[in-house]
Motif scaffolding. Structure first.
Motif, PDB file in Angstrom:
ATOM      1  N   ASP A  37       0.914  -1.194  -0.051  1.00  0.00           N
ATOM      2  CA  ASP A  37       0.093   0.001   0.129  1.00  0.00           C
ATOM      3  C   ASP A  37       0.934   1.254   0.095  1.00  0.00           C
ATOM      4  OD1 ASP A  37      -1.951   1.936   0.329  1.00  0.00           O
ATOM      5  OD2 ASP A  37      -2.348   1.472   2.225  1.00  0.00           O
ATOM      6  N   LYS A  62       1.436   8.057   0.672  1.00  0.00           N
ATOM      7  CA  LYS A  62       2.050   8.174   2.249  1.00  0.00           C
ATOM      8  C   LYS A  62       3.315   8.741   2.327  1.00  0.00           C
ATOM      9  CE  LYS A  62      -0.216   3.641   3.526  1.00  0.00           C
ATOM     10  NZ  LYS A  62      -1.053   4.265   4.506  1.00  0.00           N
ATOM     11  N   ASP A  68      -5.839   6.466  -0.451  1.00  0.00           N
ATOM     12  CA  ASP A  68      -5.154   5.644   0.623  1.00  0.00           C
ATOM     13  C   ASP A  68      -6.181   4.981   1.579  1.00  0.00           C
ATOM     14  OD1 ASP A  68      -3.009   4.546   2.053  1.00  0.00           O
ATOM     15  OD2 ASP A  68      -2.344   6.380   3.142  1.00  0.00           O
ATOM     16  N   ALA A  69      -7.306   5.217   1.451  1.00  0.00           N
ATOM     17  CA  ALA A  69      -8.515   4.653   2.038  1.00  0.00           C
ATOM     18  C   ALA A  69      -9.135   3.479   0.915  1.00  0.00           C
ATOM     19  CB  ALA A  69      -9.624   5.392   2.117  1.00  0.00           C
ATOM     20  N   GLU A  70      -7.949   2.616   0.420  1.00  0.00           N
ATOM     21  CA  GLU A  70      -8.217   1.622  -0.461  1.00  0.00           C
ATOM     22  C   GLU A  70      -8.542   0.193  -0.036  1.00  0.00           C
ATOM     23  OE1 GLU A  70      -5.492   1.738   0.990  1.00  0.00           O
ATOM     24  OE2 GLU A  70      -4.897  -0.314   1.312  1.00  0.00           O
TER      25      GLU A  70
END
Ligand code: BES
Ligand code: ZN
Ligand code: MN
Length: 500
Positions: A270, A277, A347-349
């Motif tokens: 991720d 990130k 990023d909220a995958e």
């Protein structure tokens, strides 16, 4: 690995004889008495002099001077019989096996009854003992030129007991299979993203299915397009690696009914995508498939213990990368369920991938759902690194998950899902849902998002972002992946089977 023997025989040649020692018993009984006799009373002297300790979790060992068949005697202190908790006994066994491993001991005899309280039948202790052996002696598989894979390891354990042999054997098998399954989850979780892609994860899942005679299905990108899995596909958009939707079916009863669906987040790496990130936050994101690993570890256990419970495992897998074609903030996508999602944060995958997996698990007949995911940093802030955060839409189903977690000593704590937070994920003027309503309570809104896909199906969400890995070694394992929830999920299936 284990053999059970009812005949107390101390002359057998062994690397070590292992005994437990309670602090409250004034005289040595059973095997302890036999050893003391062979030692002409010197065992008692060693205890009195403090060379052998009965303090909780203390490990002492002494050379046997040829007075018994075993070369050395290892003693695990158990403290006061009335105060000994199973959780502490587990840690004691963990310490014991770590020290036997460090001393390069290969075959042992365990004087099993010395670890039992007066009225215990021994089943639970057998479970704990056999589980802590593989857990505590697990080595991370690394890629160093000088391999850490040991030539010498504990490979023969003779269990001496007066208790009912079949019962003890049952407990030992159960524990050993549990421990091995959790180690499978650890191995997968520790693997770097370049060595464990979605394709590799699918291959591994298929190998478990084939070993245990389970049906399986691996969906390719084209299949997902046909089924409209727009959420998982969106996460994969920036990747060179094809996505996989992995399904394993364990059929434990004649009819495909009362199905438990286990869904595990399988993000093999991720980066955060365009909501990238930070350079410190990105390190360690190879473990973002810890939920998938827990589900596969559980399926391995279920495949071996064969409970009469139907289970379908569904794992959405891809990495979360950046490219000219990648998913962007503000994009609107359509999930398999038909709900549209405004992506506010790439990023909220995890919740996107899981949304389609939950829908697909229902398509495969799941009547009860549990999803496991390294979903949010928020859960680490809320509960720390030793407690898994849970959310649910069904109290009774949650009670069963909690009971299983309790049996396996994996702490879980329920977080609330109030309407106000459930509404926050529906707050978008572009789509039915948004995938990131902001920092406050973000572990909770992640769960609330998944609830939109579980709908009426009883569902429990387990956020293992804090518990899937540990920064330091502990009694029951090394630093790195913990394999958390593999055992809990397997026990859940075992308990559900017993209820029907
Ligand atoms: N994989 C992370 C969550 C995570 C964080 C796991 C730390 C392990 C350790 C997840 O995909 C993520 O990035 N979550 C975001 C959500 C946010 C964008 C709403 C987070 O927690 O910061
Ligand atoms: Zn167990
Ligand atoms: Mn993320």
């Amino acid at each position: 690995m284990f053999s059970v023997n009812n005949k107390i025989e101390l002359r057998t040649q062994r690397d070590a004889l292992v005994v437990g020692l309670f602090s409250n018993r004034k005289i040595l009984e059973g095997v302890l008495h036999n050893i003391d006799q062979a030692f002409e009373g010197e065992l008692l002297n060693l205890i009195r002099e403090g060379d052998i300790s009965s303090n909780t979790k203390a490990i002492s060992n002494t050379f046997s001077f040829g007075k018994i068949g075993a070369k050395r005697i290892y003693v695990l202190g158990l403290g006061d019989e009335k105060k000994l908790q199973p959780a502490i006994l587990r840690e004691g066994f963990g310490k014991l096996f770590k020290s036997l491993k460090a001393d390069k001991i290969e075959n042992i005899t365990i004087a099993f009854d010395t670890f039992l309280k007066k009225d215990e039948d021994g089943f639970d202790v057998a479970h704990i003992l056999a589980e802590s052996l593989p857990l505590a002696t697990y080595d991370i598989i690394n890629y160093k030129k000088k391999s850490n894979q040991r030539e010498r390891e504990i490979s023969e354990v003779e269990v001496l007991t007066d208790r009912e042999q079949g019962l003890i054997e049952g407990g030992l098998t159960l524990g050993y299979v549990h421990g091995k399954g959790a180690n499978t989850a650890r191995t997968l979780t520790n693997m770097p993203g370049n060595m464990l892609t979605a394709t590799d994860l699918a291959k591994f899942a298929v190998s478990i299915a084939e070993k245990c005679n389970m049906e399986y299905e691996v969906l390719e990108k084209e299949d997902m397009e046909k089924l409209g899995m727009g959420a998982l596909l969106a996460v994969n958009k920036g990747s060179e690696e094809p996505p996989k939707m992995i399904v394993l079916k364990y059929q434990g009863t004649n009819k495909w009914e009362n199905v438990l669906g286990l869904v595990g987040k399988g993000i093999t790496f991720d980066t955060g995508g365009y909501s990238i990130k930070s350079k410190t936050g990105i390190v360690g994101m190879k473990t973002d498939m810890g939920g998938a690993a827990a589900v596969l570890g559980a399926m391995e256990i279920i495949g071996e213990l064969k409970p009469s419970q139907n289970v379908v495992a569904v794992i959405p897998s891809t990495d979360n990368m950046i490219s000219g074609d990648a998913l962007k903030p503000d994009d609107v996508i359509t999930a398999m369920s038909g709900k549209t999602i405004e992506v506010l944060n790439t990023d909220a995958e995890g919740r996107l991938a899981l949304a389609d997996a939950i829908t697909y698990a229902k398509h495969h007949g799941a009547d009860y759902l549990v999803d496991v995911a390294t979903l949010t940093g928020g859960v680490v802030v809320a509960l720390g690194e030793h407690i898994t955060g849970a959310m649910t839409n069904n109290e009774a189903h949650y009670e069963e998950v909690l009971q299983a977690a309790h049996e396996e000593f994996e702490p879980v704590w329920l977080l609330p899902l109030f309407d106000r937070d459930r509404k926050r994920v529906r707050n978008s003027n572009m789509a039915d849902l948004n995938n990131s309503p902001g920092r406050p309570g973000h572990a909770i809104v992640a769960g609330a998002f998944l609830a939109e896909f579980a709908e009426d199906t009883p569902w429990v969400h387990l956020d293992i972002a804090g518990t899937a890995t540990t920064n330091s070694s502990y009694e029951l394992g090394p630093q790195g992946a913990t394999g958390v929830m593999a055992r809990t999920l397997a026990v859940l299936a075992e308990r559900m089977a017993e209820k029907e």
